[in-house]
Scaffold this active site. Structure first.
Site, PDB file in Angstrom:
ATOM      1  N   ARG A   8     -24.453   2.523   8.844  1.00  0.00           N
ATOM      2  CA  ARG A   8     -23.272   2.297   9.663  1.00  0.00           C
ATOM      3  C   ARG A   8     -23.507   3.073  10.959  1.00  0.00           C
ATOM      4  O   ARG A   8     -24.146   2.569  11.852  1.00  0.00           O
ATOM      5  CB  ARG A   8     -22.015   2.740   8.893  1.00  0.00           C
ATOM      6  CG  ARG A   8     -20.752   2.152   9.453  1.00  0.00           C
ATOM      7  CD  ARG A   8     -19.522   2.553   8.658  1.00  0.00           C
ATOM      8  NE  ARG A   8     -19.323   3.994   8.601  1.00  0.00           N
ATOM      9  CZ  ARG A   8     -18.227   4.589   8.126  1.00  0.00           C
ATOM     10  NH1 ARG A   8     -17.243   3.855   7.639  1.00  0.00           N
ATOM     11  NH2 ARG A   8     -18.111   5.890   8.127  1.00  0.00           N
ATOM     12  N   MET A  10       8.999 -10.056   7.205  1.00  0.00           N
ATOM     13  CA  MET A  10       8.503  -9.174   8.256  1.00  0.00           C
ATOM     14  C   MET A  10       9.242  -7.832   8.265  1.00  0.00           C
ATOM     15  O   MET A  10       8.623  -6.775   8.369  1.00  0.00           O
ATOM     16  CB  MET A  10       8.643  -9.848   9.626  1.00  0.00           C
ATOM     17  CG  MET A  10       8.028  -9.051  10.754  1.00  0.00           C
ATOM     18  SD  MET A  10       8.309  -9.802  12.370  1.00  0.00           S
ATOM     19  CE  MET A  10       7.389 -11.318  12.212  1.00  0.00           C
ATOM     20  N   TYR A  30      12.250 -16.222   1.239  1.00  0.00           N
ATOM     21  CA  TYR A  30      11.401 -17.327   1.679  1.00  0.00           C
ATOM     22  C   TYR A  30      10.682 -17.956   0.490  1.00  0.00           C
ATOM     23  O   TYR A  30      10.149 -17.252  -0.367  1.00  0.00           O
ATOM     24  CB  TYR A  30      10.331 -16.815   2.641  1.00  0.00           C
ATOM     25  CG  TYR A  30      10.812 -16.548   4.049  1.00  0.00           C
ATOM     26  CD1 TYR A  30      11.378 -17.555   4.825  1.00  0.00           C
ATOM     27  CD2 TYR A  30      10.658 -15.284   4.609  1.00  0.00           C
ATOM     28  CE1 TYR A  30      11.790 -17.309   6.129  1.00  0.00           C
ATOM     29  CE2 TYR A  30      11.063 -15.023   5.916  1.00  0.00           C
ATOM     30  CZ  TYR A  30      11.633 -16.050   6.673  1.00  0.00           C
ATOM     31  OH  TYR A  30      12.022 -15.793   7.948  1.00  0.00           O
ATOM     32  N   LYS A  58      -8.483  11.351  11.563  1.00  0.00           N
ATOM     33  CA  LYS A  58      -8.554  10.122  12.368  1.00  0.00           C
ATOM     34  C   LYS A  58      -7.397   9.184  11.978  1.00  0.00           C
ATOM     35  O   LYS A  58      -6.740   9.408  10.946  1.00  0.00           O
ATOM     36  CB  LYS A  58      -9.906   9.449  12.126  1.00  0.00           C
ATOM     37  CG  LYS A  58     -10.133   9.083  10.679  1.00  0.00           C
ATOM     38  CD  LYS A  58     -11.607   8.871  10.375  1.00  0.00           C
ATOM     39  CE  LYS A  58     -11.769   8.436   8.932  1.00  0.00           C
ATOM     40  NZ  LYS A  58     -13.162   8.480   8.499  1.00  0.00           N
TER      41      LYS A  58
HETATM   42  C1  LIG Z   1     -13.273   9.241   7.328  1.00  0.00           C
HETATM   43  C2  LIG Z   1     -14.436  10.136   7.171  1.00  0.00           C
HETATM   44  C3  LIG Z   1     -14.394  11.209   6.275  1.00  0.00           C
HETATM   45  C4  LIG Z   1     -13.261  11.396   5.278  1.00  0.00           C
HETATM   46  O1  LIG Z   1     -13.440  10.463   4.243  1.00  0.00           O
HETATM   47  P1  LIG Z   1     -12.464  10.377   2.974  1.00  0.00           P
HETATM   48  O2  LIG Z   1     -13.095   9.352   2.106  1.00  0.00           O
HETATM   49  O3  LIG Z   1     -11.129   9.959   3.493  1.00  0.00           O
HETATM   50  O4  LIG Z   1     -12.421  11.730   2.367  1.00  0.00           O
HETATM   51  C5  LIG Z   1     -15.458  12.094   6.276  1.00  0.00           C
HETATM   52  N1  LIG Z   1     -16.529  11.894   7.095  1.00  0.00           N
HETATM   53  C6  LIG Z   1     -16.612  10.852   7.934  1.00  0.00           C
HETATM   54  C7  LIG Z   1     -17.821  10.691   8.773  1.00  0.00           C
HETATM   55  C8  LIG Z   1     -15.584   9.939   7.997  1.00  0.00           C
HETATM   56  O5  LIG Z   1     -15.676   8.874   8.811  1.00  0.00           O
END
Ligand SMILES: *Cc1c(COP(=O)(O)O)cnc(C)c1O
Length: 348
Positions: free
Chosen positions: A132, A296, A248, A38
């Site tokens: 969550r 920046m 700055y 992701k």
């Molecule tokens: C992001 C995520 C992972 C991976 O987690 P890490 O801590 O980066 O290894 C695994 N399972 C779910 C549901 C996630 O959202």
């Protein structure tokens, strides 16, 4: 299109990525080892990460959204892709079109998939205590999932990076659900969860941060290699006489006549202001401390000790994830996912 080289680049080490996956796969014991890609592969580029890991033998990938899934099409042969945020009311067109499974997270999502999913397989997330995403345990056991074609049943650990009693509690809750809800596979562990031991692995693990060189727990220290190496080109060398200031707010003052290297990188690239006073870079084996505020698009390093450094040379920015995280106060995750679009990403 002409290709215009950026003054910023990420050197990405494919051998290190693959070695990290192999270590995690070995620690996963008999379970398959997947990959969370992701947020564009935690900032590295999801498509490239997937291609490298497929070559190493990884078959199970996880993204957050359908837009992320669409960007990975066409999928390599034999690859399974799951969309962690499931199917909201506007996702069904994508979910029916793309060869990926939703991870259903609520009774509403389960109902939506039953109505419009055409009987295709799905994954399901059970919330075992993080509050969550996911169905509550009592919802999962209350018949809501009866008759659903569940490919992978998941839960996610809230505190796996700590020695928390919550880990064993979530493990026990997930085991209890597994007894009652049938699925082809069961999956609980992220990177830190893999380090907790084989009983957390079930059929499939889902590492993210550790693939990319993050150290989720002490057990993985010395086992995982750095994958991401940011480099920035030197825009200007300047002499700064003693007692003059840089940047700055004039927060750094030269104690002696100094040579200062000004580089094309700043907070718009994800190199945030909290690195001030702590960050650094190297050139030719010489350490260059970051000086003054982060702008920046620009930062400055004290290059007084780096004779021979010239305009156009590339500095290697310090980016050892656990070290830079503890110095900056940013998490290892933020250090990776914040790296901006102005970096050229190239794999070695
Ligand atoms: C992001 C995520 C992972 C991976 O987690 P890490 O801590 O980066 O290894 C695994 N399972 C779910 C549901 C996630 O959202």
């Amino acid at each position: 299109m002409i290709s215009i080289p950026s003054p910023l680049r990420l050197r990405l080490d494919s051998a290190a990525l693959i070695a990290n996956w192999r270590w995690l796969a070995a620690e996963s014991g008999g379970a398959a080892c997947g990959a969370a890609i992701k947020a564009d592969g935690y900032g590295l580029g999801a498509r490239a990460v997937m291609e490298h890991l497929v070559k190493a033998g990884c078959r199970d990938f996880f993204v957050a959204t359908w837009a992320e899934a669409a960007a990975l099409m066409p999928l390599p042969e034999g690859v399974s892709l799951s969309v962690l945020h499931g199917v909201g009311s506007t996702d069904m067109v994508a979910a029916r079109m793309l060869p990926a499974r939703p991870v259903l997270n609520s009774l509403e999502q389960v109902a939506r998939w039953r109505d419009a999913g055409e009987g295709r397989p799905c994954d399901v997330m059970i919330d075992t205590g993080m509050n969550r995403l996911g169905l509550r345990v009592e919802e999962a056991l209350g018949g809501a999932l009866d008759g659903l074609a569940i490919h992978t049943l998941l839960s996610h650990l809230a505190s796996a990076d700590e020695d928390s009693p919550q880990n064993a509690q979530q493990l026990a809750a997930f085991r209890a659900v597994r007894e009652k809800v049938s699925a082809r596979r069961y999956s609980l562990a992220n990177s830190a969860g893999i380090c907790l031991g084989a009983e957390y692995a079930f059929d499939l693990t889902r590492p993210g941060i550790a693939l990319y060189g993050g150290i989720p727990r002490a057990e993985s220290e010395g086992k995982l290699r750095q994958v991401v190496f940011p480099e920035a080109r030197l825009l200007q060398m300047r002499g700064v006489p003693a007692s003059e200031s840089v940047g700055y707010g004039a927060t750094w003052t030269a104690q002696a006549d100094s040579r200062v290297a000004v580089v094309n990188m700043g907070y718009a690239d994800g190199y945030l202001r909290c690195h001030a006073g702590r960050g650094g870079a190297t050139w030719n084996g010489k350490a260059l401390p970051l000086i003054g505020r982060v702008s920046m698009d620009l930062i400055a390093f004290d290059a007084s000790g780096a004779a021979g450094l010239n305009e156009g040379d590339w500095l290697a920015v310090d980016y050892d994830l656990p070290g830079v995280a503890s110095a900056s106060g940013l998490s290892q995750y933020e250090l990776l996912t914040g790296l901006g679009a102005r970096f050229d990403r190239f794999w070695i």
